[in-house]
Scaffold this motif. Structure first.
Motif, mmCIF file in Angstrom:
data_model
loop_
_atom_site.group_PDB
_atom_site.id
_atom_site.type_symbol
_atom_site.label_atom_id
_atom_site.label_comp_id
_atom_site.label_asym_id
_atom_site.label_seq_id
_atom_site.Cartn_x
_atom_site.Cartn_y
_atom_site.Cartn_z
ATOM 1 N N ILE A 44 0.388 -6.307 11.264
ATOM 2 C CA ILE A 44 -0.525 -7.427 11.437
ATOM 3 C C ILE A 44 -1.211 -7.648 10.096
ATOM 4 N N ARG A 45 -1.044 -8.866 9.555
ATOM 5 C CA ARG A 45 -1.625 -9.165 8.251
ATOM 6 C C ARG A 45 -2.460 -10.438 8.324
ATOM 7 N N PRO A 46 -3.719 -10.340 7.925
ATOM 8 C CA PRO A 46 -4.531 -11.573 7.896
ATOM 9 C C PRO A 46 -4.000 -12.526 6.824
ATOM 10 N N ILE A 47 -4.142 -13.807 7.059
ATOM 11 C CA ILE A 47 -3.697 -14.802 6.077
ATOM 12 C C ILE A 47 -4.489 -14.639 4.791
ATOM 13 N N ILE A 48 -5.789 -14.417 4.922
ATOM 14 C CA ILE A 48 -6.629 -14.147 3.750
ATOM 15 C C ILE A 48 -6.915 -12.653 3.744
ATOM 16 N N ASP A 49 -6.471 -11.983 2.684
ATOM 17 C CA ASP A 49 -6.656 -10.537 2.581
ATOM 18 C C ASP A 49 -8.135 -10.182 2.507
ATOM 19 N N TYR A 50 -8.421 -8.990 2.996
ATOM 20 C CA TYR A 50 -9.774 -8.455 2.841
ATOM 21 C C TYR A 50 -9.955 -8.035 1.384
ATOM 22 N N PRO A 51 -11.216 -7.971 0.917
ATOM 23 C CA PRO A 51 -11.459 -7.551 -0.470
ATOM 24 C C PRO A 51 -10.935 -6.131 -0.732
ATOM 25 N N ASP A 52 -10.677 -5.817 -1.986
ATOM 26 C CA ASP A 52 -10.251 -4.464 -2.359
ATOM 27 C C ASP A 52 -11.414 -3.469 -2.325
ATOM 28 N N GLU A 53 -12.608 -3.904 -2.703
ATOM 29 C CA GLU A 53 -13.758 -3.010 -2.790
ATOM 30 C C GLU A 53 -14.281 -2.690 -1.388
ATOM 31 N N TYR A 54 -14.485 -1.422 -1.137
ATOM 32 C CA TYR A 54 -14.878 -0.954 0.188
ATOM 33 C C TYR A 54 -16.202 -1.549 0.661
ATOM 34 N N GLN A 55 -17.212 -1.600 -0.210
ATOM 35 C CA GLN A 55 -18.511 -2.141 0.184
ATOM 36 C C GLN A 55 -18.413 -3.623 0.566
ATOM 37 N N GLN A 56 -17.558 -4.369 -0.118
ATOM 38 C CA GLN A 56 -17.341 -5.782 0.226
ATOM 39 C C GLN A 56 -16.652 -5.913 1.581
ATOM 40 N N ILE A 73 -3.983 -14.739 11.378
ATOM 41 C CA ILE A 73 -3.028 -13.734 10.919
ATOM 42 C C ILE A 73 -1.666 -14.374 10.681
ATOM 43 N N MET A 74 -0.866 -13.702 9.869
ATOM 44 C CA MET A 74 0.501 -14.141 9.609
ATOM 45 C C MET A 74 1.310 -14.010 10.903
ATOM 46 N N PRO A 75 2.308 -14.850 11.096
ATOM 47 C CA PRO A 75 3.142 -14.721 12.291
ATOM 48 C C PRO A 75 3.868 -13.364 12.320
ATOM 49 N N ILE A 76 3.976 -12.804 13.508
ATOM 50 C CA ILE A 76 4.721 -11.559 13.714
ATOM 51 C C ILE A 76 6.154 -11.952 14.050
ATOM 52 N N LEU A 97 -12.699 -2.894 17.674
ATOM 53 C CA LEU A 97 -11.391 -3.285 17.164
ATOM 54 C C LEU A 97 -11.583 -4.138 15.919
ATOM 55 N N PRO A 98 -10.742 -3.953 14.916
ATOM 56 C CA PRO A 98 -10.789 -4.891 13.795
ATOM 57 C C PRO A 98 -10.466 -6.298 14.311
ATOM 58 N N ARG A 99 -11.117 -7.278 13.763
ATOM 59 C CA ARG A 99 -10.933 -8.651 14.236
ATOM 60 C C ARG A 99 -9.478 -9.126 14.153
ATOM 61 N N PRO A 100 -8.654 -8.716 13.152
ATOM 62 C CA PRO A 100 -7.243 -9.129 13.174
ATOM 63 C C PRO A 100 -6.495 -8.604 14.407
ATOM 64 N N ILE A 101 -6.887 -7.453 14.924
ATOM 65 C CA ILE A 101 -6.263 -6.922 16.138
ATOM 66 C C ILE A 101 -6.607 -7.825 17.323
ATOM 67 N N VAL A 102 -7.863 -8.274 17.398
ATOM 68 C CA VAL A 102 -8.258 -9.174 18.481
ATOM 69 C C VAL A 102 -7.465 -10.476 18.390
ATOM 70 N N THR A 103 -7.347 -11.026 17.192
ATOM 71 C CA THR A 103 -6.552 -12.241 16.996
ATOM 72 C C THR A 103 -5.135 -12.029 17.510
ATOM 73 N N LEU A 130 -11.279 0.897 23.090
ATOM 74 C CA LEU A 130 -10.495 0.970 24.329
ATOM 75 C C LEU A 130 -11.023 -0.003 25.376
ATOM 76 N N ASN A 131 -12.332 -0.135 25.454
ATOM 77 C CA ASN A 131 -12.912 -1.124 26.378
ATOM 78 C C ASN A 131 -12.505 -2.537 25.981
ATOM 79 N N GLU A 132 -12.547 -2.819 24.690
ATOM 80 C CA GLU A 132 -12.150 -4.155 24.206
ATOM 81 C C GLU A 132 -10.678 -4.423 24.497
ATOM 82 N N LEU A 133 -9.831 -3.429 24.246
ATOM 83 C CA LEU A 133 -8.405 -3.594 24.548
ATOM 84 C C LEU A 133 -8.192 -3.885 26.026
ATOM 85 N N SER A 134 -8.878 -3.151 26.849
ATOM 86 C CA SER A 134 -8.760 -3.335 28.292
ATOM 87 C C SER A 134 -9.179 -4.743 28.714
ATOM 88 N N GLU A 135 -10.256 -5.241 28.139
ATOM 89 C CA GLU A 135 -10.722 -6.589 28.470
ATOM 90 C C GLU A 135 -9.720 -7.657 28.038
#
Length: 137
Positions: A44-56, A73-76, A97-103, A130-135
């Motif tokens: 799963i890859r977001p169309i716009i990458d997350y920043p490289d720097e951890y704090q960002q 996200i990019m098409p699977i 869950l990371p938001r790309p997983i929800v998408t 796990l609760n979010e996945l279940s929902e």
């Protein structure tokens, strides 16, 4: 089928911020894939990458969570609809869950499928994932 979301760049690794060429969750997904004779692995890859720097990344992901925004996200290309068993690997971000997983999850029908969640984390396990996945499923 193994589906995963991971992020390379600056990451926490054993409690220290380090630059990783391959994200932690990608490493776990690859290790799982070695257990199967012909694994189908999809990233799963977001169309716009997350920043490289951890704090960002922390700022960006906290904003996504607080504002309930979900990156596109990019098409699977793998046949998710035709797979009945899916290993879903993801990091724990802010105990969610990371938001790309929800998408990704919202793009498919999950009835009659078994999802095996795998979560990478720095000590807080699955959090509310796990609760979010279940929902969603």
């Amino acid at each position: 089928m193994i589906v995963y979301f991971s992020r390379s760049g600056q990451n926490l690794y054993r409690g220290q911020c380090q630059y990783l060429n391959v994200g932690n969750t990608a490493l776990v997904a690859r290790a799982i894939a070695r257990c199967f004779p012909q694994p189908i692995v999809a990233e799963i890859r977001p169309i716009i990458d997350y920043p490289d720097e951890y704090q960002q990344v922390l700022k960006t992901t906290k904003h996504e969570l607080d504002e309930r925004t979900f990156p596109k996200i990019m098409p699977i290309t793998a046949d998710i609809a035709g797979s009945n068993h899916i290993i879903l690997a993801f990091p724990n971000w802010w105990n969610h869950l990371p938001r790309p997983i929800v998408t990704f999850m919202e793009q498919y029908q999950w009835q009659d499928k078994t999802i095996y969640p795998v979560c990478t984390h720095e000590g807080n396990r699955f959090g509310d994932s796990l609760n979010e996945l279940s929902e969603i499923a």
